[in-house]
Scaffold this motif. Structure first.
Motif, mmCIF file in Angstrom:
data_model
loop_
_atom_site.group_PDB
_atom_site.id
_atom_site.type_symbol
_atom_site.label_atom_id
_atom_site.label_comp_id
_atom_site.label_asym_id
_atom_site.label_seq_id
_atom_site.Cartn_x
_atom_site.Cartn_y
_atom_site.Cartn_z
ATOM 1 N N GLN A 68 -64.716 37.744 87.741
ATOM 2 C CA GLN A 68 -65.158 36.343 87.708
ATOM 3 C C GLN A 68 -64.119 35.421 88.343
ATOM 4 O OE1 GLN A 68 -65.603 36.492 83.525
ATOM 5 N NE2 GLN A 68 -67.830 36.605 83.623
ATOM 6 N N LEU A 69 -62.859 35.645 88.037
ATOM 7 C CA LEU A 69 -61.820 34.746 88.540
ATOM 8 C C LEU A 69 -61.478 35.007 90.002
ATOM 9 C CD1 LEU A 69 -59.454 34.550 85.441
ATOM 10 C CD2 LEU A 69 -61.217 32.924 86.163
ATOM 11 N N SER A 70 -61.901 36.145 90.538
ATOM 12 C CA SER A 70 -61.654 36.469 91.939
ATOM 13 C C SER A 70 -62.843 36.140 92.834
ATOM 14 C CB SER A 70 -61.324 37.962 92.087
ATOM 15 O OG SER A 70 -60.153 38.279 91.370
ATOM 16 N N ALA A 71 -63.928 35.708 92.261
ATOM 17 C CA ALA A 71 -65.141 35.394 93.033
ATOM 18 C C ALA A 71 -64.891 34.170 93.913
ATOM 19 C CB ALA A 71 -66.307 35.138 92.075
ATOM 20 N N PRO A 72 -65.740 33.986 94.915
ATOM 21 C CA PRO A 72 -65.609 32.778 95.736
ATOM 22 C C PRO A 72 -65.891 31.526 94.902
ATOM 23 C CG PRO A 72 -67.180 34.348 96.702
ATOM 24 C CD PRO A 72 -66.812 34.858 95.346
ATOM 25 N N GLY A 73 -65.367 30.420 95.341
ATOM 26 C CA GLY A 73 -65.631 29.144 94.680
ATOM 27 C C GLY A 73 -64.355 28.407 94.370
ATOM 28 N N THR A 74 -64.527 27.216 93.863
ATOM 29 C CA THR A 74 -63.376 26.409 93.473
ATOM 30 C C THR A 74 -62.773 26.987 92.200
ATOM 31 O OG1 THR A 74 -64.630 24.927 92.040
ATOM 32 C CG2 THR A 74 -64.507 24.321 94.395
ATOM 33 N N ALA A 75 -61.596 26.512 91.877
ATOM 34 C CA ALA A 75 -60.949 26.956 90.642
ATOM 35 C C ALA A 75 -61.823 26.633 89.432
ATOM 36 C CB ALA A 75 -59.578 26.294 90.505
ATOM 37 N N VAL A 76 -62.379 25.439 89.400
ATOM 38 C CA VAL A 76 -63.209 25.041 88.257
ATOM 39 C C VAL A 76 -64.480 25.886 88.203
ATOM 40 C CG1 VAL A 76 -64.529 23.151 87.221
ATOM 41 C CG2 VAL A 76 -62.240 22.718 88.126
ATOM 42 N N GLU A 77 -65.067 26.215 89.332
ATOM 43 C CA GLU A 77 -66.274 27.062 89.335
ATOM 44 C C GLU A 77 -65.965 28.457 88.791
ATOM 45 O OE1 GLU A 77 -68.595 25.035 93.149
ATOM 46 O OE2 GLU A 77 -67.281 26.763 93.471
ATOM 47 N N ARG A 78 -64.838 29.011 89.202
ATOM 48 C CA ARG A 78 -64.486 30.352 88.738
ATOM 49 C C ARG A 78 -64.134 30.351 87.246
ATOM 50 N NH1 ARG A 78 -59.997 32.188 92.549
ATOM 51 N NH2 ARG A 78 -59.669 29.982 92.834
ATOM 52 N N ILE A 79 -63.421 29.324 86.805
ATOM 53 C CA ILE A 79 -63.084 29.232 85.380
ATOM 54 C C ILE A 79 -64.346 28.970 84.558
ATOM 55 C CG2 ILE A 79 -61.873 27.805 83.670
ATOM 56 C CD1 ILE A 79 -59.521 27.783 85.723
ATOM 57 N N THR A 80 -65.253 28.180 85.086
ATOM 58 C CA THR A 80 -66.531 27.953 84.409
ATOM 59 C C THR A 80 -67.285 29.269 84.244
ATOM 60 O OG1 THR A 80 -66.667 25.682 85.218
ATOM 61 C CG2 THR A 80 -68.733 26.705 84.509
ATOM 62 N N ALA A 81 -67.298 30.086 85.299
ATOM 63 C CA ALA A 81 -67.969 31.390 85.208
ATOM 64 C C ALA A 81 -67.339 32.241 84.111
ATOM 65 C CB ALA A 81 -67.899 32.114 86.551
ATOM 66 N N TYR A 82 -66.011 32.211 84.008
ATOM 67 C CA TYR A 82 -65.325 32.958 82.957
ATOM 68 C C TYR A 82 -65.692 32.416 81.571
ATOM 69 C CZ TYR A 82 -61.624 33.747 79.570
ATOM 70 O OH TYR A 82 -60.952 34.011 78.404
ATOM 71 N N LEU A 83 -65.616 31.114 81.405
ATOM 72 C CA LEU A 83 -65.869 30.528 80.087
ATOM 73 C C LEU A 83 -67.331 30.670 79.653
ATOM 74 C CD1 LEU A 83 -63.738 27.258 80.300
ATOM 75 C CD2 LEU A 83 -63.222 29.331 78.996
ATOM 76 N N ARG A 84 -68.248 30.639 80.617
ATOM 77 C CA ARG A 84 -69.680 30.672 80.275
ATOM 78 C C ARG A 84 -70.311 32.043 80.432
ATOM 79 N NH1 ARG A 84 -71.305 24.749 82.156
ATOM 80 N NH2 ARG A 84 -70.721 23.727 80.202
#
Length: 188
Positions: A68-84
């Motif tokens: 999740q944290l290595s996926a494309p996107g902004t930092a907030v998008e990747r952290i959002t994916a992790y949190l959600r």
């Protein structure tokens, strides 16, 4: 699945359900459909098997989070994916729950994978936040290390609050609050 793998998987499940003390060798053997001889053929005893199960839990969690944290996107998008990400909120974290187990915490060998996993998680989140800061996505005064620690605490604390309430709602509220605070630190 071979006997060794069944023993590890069964121990992973039982540790999550019952904790270390509540997980007896007999319960492991019954769930794994393995005899006592098979268990002691593959492992020196319950502590050795529990360590293999804890390490497996940690590896699986790190792999999923890193994806999740290595996926494309902004930092907030990747952290959002992790949190959600989809989680068994009421089941709790397979690693974090063991941090509340007195035997695991008292035994350095069993505690080590927990320490390693939480250290890794905080470092990995801090890396993503630092990247976002470097790319101008996040405020220049945001502290990636402190923010990463807060995000990890939100997830683990969210699990505890959800289990205490018997509802996933406190977990989701904690995540939403953390994301509100993080997005307030983004740069337009």
């Amino acid at each position: 699945m071979d006997t060794r793998e069944r023993l590890i998987r069964s121990t992973q499940e039982l540790l999550r359900e019952r904790g270390y003390v509540g997980t007896s060798p007999k319960a492991i053997q019954q769930r794994a459909e393995a005899g006592q001889g098979s268990m002691y053929h593959h492992f020196r005893g319950k502590p050795d098997l529990a360590l293999a199960a804890i390490r497996r839990n940690a590896e699986e969690i790190r792999a999923r989070v890193d994806e999740q944290l290595s996926a494309p996107g902004t930092a907030v998008e990747r952290i959002t994916a992790y949190l959600r990400q989809e989680r068994d909120v009421l089941g709790g974290c397979r690693v974090g729950r063991l941090a509340q187990d007195p035997v695991v915490i008292a035994e350095p060998g069993l505690r080590e994978p927990l320490d390693e996993t939480f250290d890794w998680l905080r470092r990995r989140l801090a890396e993503v936040l630092a990247e976002g800061k470097e790319r101008g996505e996040l405020a220049p005064d945001l502290d990636p290390v402190d923010t990463a620690a807060a995000l990890a605490a939100v997830v683990q604390g969210g699990y505890v609050l959800a289990r205490a309430a018997g509802s996933a709602e406190p977990f989701h509220r904690a995540v939403n609050g953390a994301l509100d605070l993080l997005t307030a630190r983004t740069r337009a």
